[in-house]
Write an enzyme that holds these catalytic residues in place. Structure first.
Site, PDB file in Angstrom:
ATOM      1  N   ALA A 199       1.009  -1.251  -0.090  1.00  0.00           N
ATOM      2  CA  ALA A 199      -0.170  -0.084   0.058  1.00  0.00           C
ATOM      3  C   ALA A 199       0.655   1.325  -0.005  1.00  0.00           C
ATOM      4  CB  ALA A 199      -1.095   0.016   1.305  1.00  0.00           C
TER       5      ALA A 199
ATOM      6  N   TYR B 289       8.873  10.838  -3.522  1.00  0.00           N
ATOM      7  CA  TYR B 289       8.454   9.340  -3.617  1.00  0.00           C
ATOM      8  C   TYR B 289       9.740   8.373  -3.552  1.00  0.00           C
ATOM      9  CZ  TYR B 289       6.875   4.952  -5.736  1.00  0.00           C
ATOM     10  OH  TYR B 289       6.638   3.494  -5.879  1.00  0.00           O
TER      11      TYR B 289
ATOM     12  N   VAL C 121       3.564   4.215 -18.038  1.00  0.00           N
ATOM     13  CA  VAL C 121       3.699   4.716 -19.396  1.00  0.00           C
ATOM     14  C   VAL C 121       3.209   3.659 -20.433  1.00  0.00           C
ATOM     15  CG1 VAL C 121       6.042   4.205 -19.968  1.00  0.00           C
ATOM     16  CG2 VAL C 121       4.999   5.581 -21.176  1.00  0.00           C
TER      17      VAL C 121
HETATM   18  N1  LIG Z   1       3.586  -0.124 -10.485  1.00  0.00           N
HETATM   19  C1  LIG Z   1       5.124   0.163 -10.653  1.00  0.00           C
HETATM   20  O1  LIG Z   1       5.703   0.355 -11.600  1.00  0.00           O
HETATM   21  C2  LIG Z   1       5.911   0.417  -9.178  1.00  0.00           C
HETATM   22  C3  LIG Z   1       7.253   0.438  -9.608  1.00  0.00           C
HETATM   23  C4  LIG Z   1       7.920   0.606  -8.327  1.00  0.00           C
HETATM   24  C5  LIG Z   1       7.335   0.463  -7.162  1.00  0.00           C
HETATM   25  N2  LIG Z   1       5.817   0.207  -7.016  1.00  0.00           N
HETATM   26  C6  LIG Z   1       5.311   0.065  -5.608  1.00  0.00           C
HETATM   27  O2  LIG Z   1       4.538  -1.209  -5.335  1.00  0.00           O
HETATM   28  C7  LIG Z   1       3.433  -1.067  -4.654  1.00  0.00           C
HETATM   29  C8  LIG Z   1       2.114  -1.325  -5.357  1.00  0.00           C
HETATM   30  O3  LIG Z   1       1.867  -0.471  -6.412  1.00  0.00           O
HETATM   31  P1  LIG Z   1       0.764  -0.563  -7.424  1.00  0.00           P
HETATM   32  O4  LIG Z   1       1.501  -0.226  -8.812  1.00  0.00           O
HETATM   33  O5  LIG Z   1       0.162  -1.993  -7.499  1.00  0.00           O
HETATM   34  O6  LIG Z   1      -0.261   0.852  -7.099  1.00  0.00           O
HETATM   35  P2  LIG Z   1      -1.721   0.557  -6.986  1.00  0.00           P
HETATM   36  O7  LIG Z   1      -2.061   2.025  -6.536  1.00  0.00           O
HETATM   37  O8  LIG Z   1      -2.506  -0.139  -7.869  1.00  0.00           O
HETATM   38  O9  LIG Z   1      -1.825  -0.358  -5.431  1.00  0.00           O
HETATM   39  C9  LIG Z   1      -1.571   0.404  -4.274  1.00  0.00           C
HETATM   40  C10 LIG Z   1      -2.862  -0.087  -3.403  1.00  0.00           C
HETATM   41  O10 LIG Z   1      -2.675   0.617  -2.245  1.00  0.00           O
HETATM   42  C11 LIG Z   1      -3.869   1.062  -1.654  1.00  0.00           C
HETATM   43  N3  LIG Z   1      -3.540   2.043  -0.734  1.00  0.00           N
HETATM   44  C12 LIG Z   1      -3.105   3.319  -1.191  1.00  0.00           C
HETATM   45  N4  LIG Z   1      -3.041   4.182   0.141  1.00  0.00           N
HETATM   46  C13 LIG Z   1      -3.375   3.207   1.203  1.00  0.00           C
HETATM   47  C14 LIG Z   1      -3.465   3.433   2.457  1.00  0.00           C
HETATM   48  N5  LIG Z   1      -3.067   4.906   3.112  1.00  0.00           N
HETATM   49  N6  LIG Z   1      -4.050   2.270   3.079  1.00  0.00           N
HETATM   50  C15 LIG Z   1      -4.419   1.594   2.772  1.00  0.00           C
HETATM   51  N7  LIG Z   1      -4.217   1.162   1.281  1.00  0.00           N
HETATM   52  C16 LIG Z   1      -3.882   2.076   0.728  1.00  0.00           C
HETATM   53  C17 LIG Z   1      -4.725   1.437  -2.743  1.00  0.00           C
HETATM   54  O11 LIG Z   1      -5.990   1.463  -2.812  1.00  0.00           O
HETATM   55  C18 LIG Z   1      -4.236   0.411  -4.009  1.00  0.00           C
HETATM   56  O12 LIG Z   1      -5.174  -0.699  -3.669  1.00  0.00           O
HETATM   57  C19 LIG Z   1       3.490   0.542  -4.208  1.00  0.00           C
HETATM   58  O13 LIG Z   1       4.170   0.717  -3.028  1.00  0.00           O
HETATM   59  C20 LIG Z   1       4.419   1.237  -5.218  1.00  0.00           C
HETATM   60  O14 LIG Z   1       5.089   2.288  -4.892  1.00  0.00           O
HETATM   61  C21 LIG Z   1       5.013   0.105  -8.048  1.00  0.00           C
END
Ligand SMILES: NC(=O)c1ccc[n+]([C@@H]2O[C@H](COP(=O)([O-])OP(=O)(O)OC[C@H]3O[C@@H](n4cnc5c(N)ncnc54)[C@H](O)[C@@H]3O)[C@@H](O)[C@H]2O)c1
Length: 323
Positions: A79, A146, A190
């Site tokens: 999250a 971030y 992207v």
């Molecule tokens: N997608 C990418 O390319 C990428 C790259 C590097 C790191 N990340 C990291 O991976 C993790 C997951 O990312 P994702 O792409 O699946 O994003 P996403 O937004 O799809 O998933 C994040 C989830 O966390 C929930 N959330 C947000 N804030 C919250 C809170 N305060 N309490 C409870 N739930 C909360 C959201 O509702 C969502 O379901 C994150 O930590 C992100 O920083 C993602």
């Protein structure tokens, strides 16, 4: 301990990476509890399963996290406030999720004496690379709040390991793509945005000249890394990348070819917080987690195109929606 007795808490489990990870954990016999505030995730991303429990709650609230951590043996913390641009616009708000929320999860995991905490870090911790491919030992100079928040999480995890013996692994994901990444979300990656525009017969938008390159990894490989890290005795940080990068103009070429939508790109000014080149070294991923990416970029893009087409076909047309 048998797999059936493993109780995993997945924070952010209703999101993009979370929902794929939950599916894989269920397939491997884990009992899974999801804690998500549904700010960016959707219940429809999750299967209905007898070993899956959903709790609506917020990682910024210590009580929600403590309740969710009850009886948990393993924790996958995903999250987060995931938008780099939002972290620039509202660094305080972003830090409440990504530093204080993460600390709530780590502290509760230490108190609960979980066997393993795995948390999402990011390639954004590196900032502008001093060398390519990026090794875990490379300097960390984040270009955005971030990236800094994710780096602070890594420092907290190391500290809680020395203070309380909390075993943890921070996974530095590179650019993740695949089904269920919402192209209309301001946080979309992207690939999701390019493809959505192409399938809508609109020009994809490139910020800058398009020669910036990224290491794109399919979400199925991220879920495999999360699972392997939860079971690994290793402690520390590890890249999750493919070790191959591609620039945005070439990426768009692949998407045009695979989707058969041949539209030229529209260029907009580059964003200051954008890193020019990124590519992750994968030696530690192989050594620690015995993991090599299973999906090539072509295979991953083809899966995503199929998925996006199915989503479009399932949408009601304007006529039937008004009927
Ligand atoms: N997608 C990418 O390319 C990428 C790259 C590097 C790191 N990340 C990291 O991976 C993790 C997951 O990312 P994702 O792409 O699946 O994003 P996403 O937004 O799809 O998933 C994040 C989830 O966390 C929930 N959330 C947000 N804030 C919250 C809170 N305060 N309490 C409870 N739930 C909360 C959201 O509702 C969502 O379901 C994150 O930590 C992100 O920083 C993602």
């Amino acid at each position: 301990m048998s797999t059936l007795k493993k109780q995993v808490l997945v924070t952010g489990g209703a999101g993009f990476i979370g929902s794929h990870s939950v599916e894989l954990l269920l397939q491997h016999g884990f009992n899974v509890r999801v804690l998500d505030n549904l700010s960016n995730g959707h219940l429809s991303n999750l299967p209905i399963h007898p070993r899956l429990e959903f709790m609506r709650g917020d990682i910024r609230h210590a009580d929600d996290v403590k309740t969710a951590m009850h009886g948990i043996t393993h924790c996958l913390h995903l999250a987060a406030q995931v938008s780099v641009s939002s972290s620039v616009e509202d660094p305080v708000g972003s830090a409440t999720h990504n530093i204080l929320g993460a600390l709530n999860v780590m502290h509760a995991a230490a108190q609960a004496k979980v066997t393993k905490l795995v948390y999402a870090s990011s390639a954004a911790v590196y900032g502008s690379p001093s060398q390519l491919p990026l090794q875990e030992e490379c300097a960390t100079q984040p270009l955005s709040p971030y990236g800094l928040e994710k780096w602070v999480d890594e420092r907290y995890a190391a500290l809680l390991h020395s203070l309380h013996g909390l075993p943890s692994m921070g996974l530095r994901y590179f650019n993740v793509y695949g089904p269920r990444q919402d192209p209309h979300s301001p946080y979309a990656g992207v690939i999701a945005r390019f493809l959505d525009r192409l399938l809508d017969h609109q020009a994809p938008v490139i910020f800058g000249d398009g020669h910036q390159s990224r290491d794109f990894i399919y979400v199925g490989d991220i879920a495999r890394a999360n699972l392997a890290a939860l079971l690994s005795p290793q402690d520390g940080v590890c890249n999750v990348a493919t070790g191959k990068s591609i620039d945005l103009l070439n990426l768009l070429g692949h998407l045009r070819h695979l989707s058969q939508c041949h539209l030229p790109a529209r260029h907009m000014p580059a964003k200051a917080e954008d890193i020019r080149h990124s590519c992750g070294d994968t030696q530690r991923l192989l050594a620690w987690l015995a993991l090599e990416p299973q999906w090539s970029l072509q295979q991953g893009l083809a899966e995503l195109i199929n998925y996006q087409r199915q989503v479009r076909m399932a949408r009601p047309t304007a006529l039937s929606a008004n009927a």
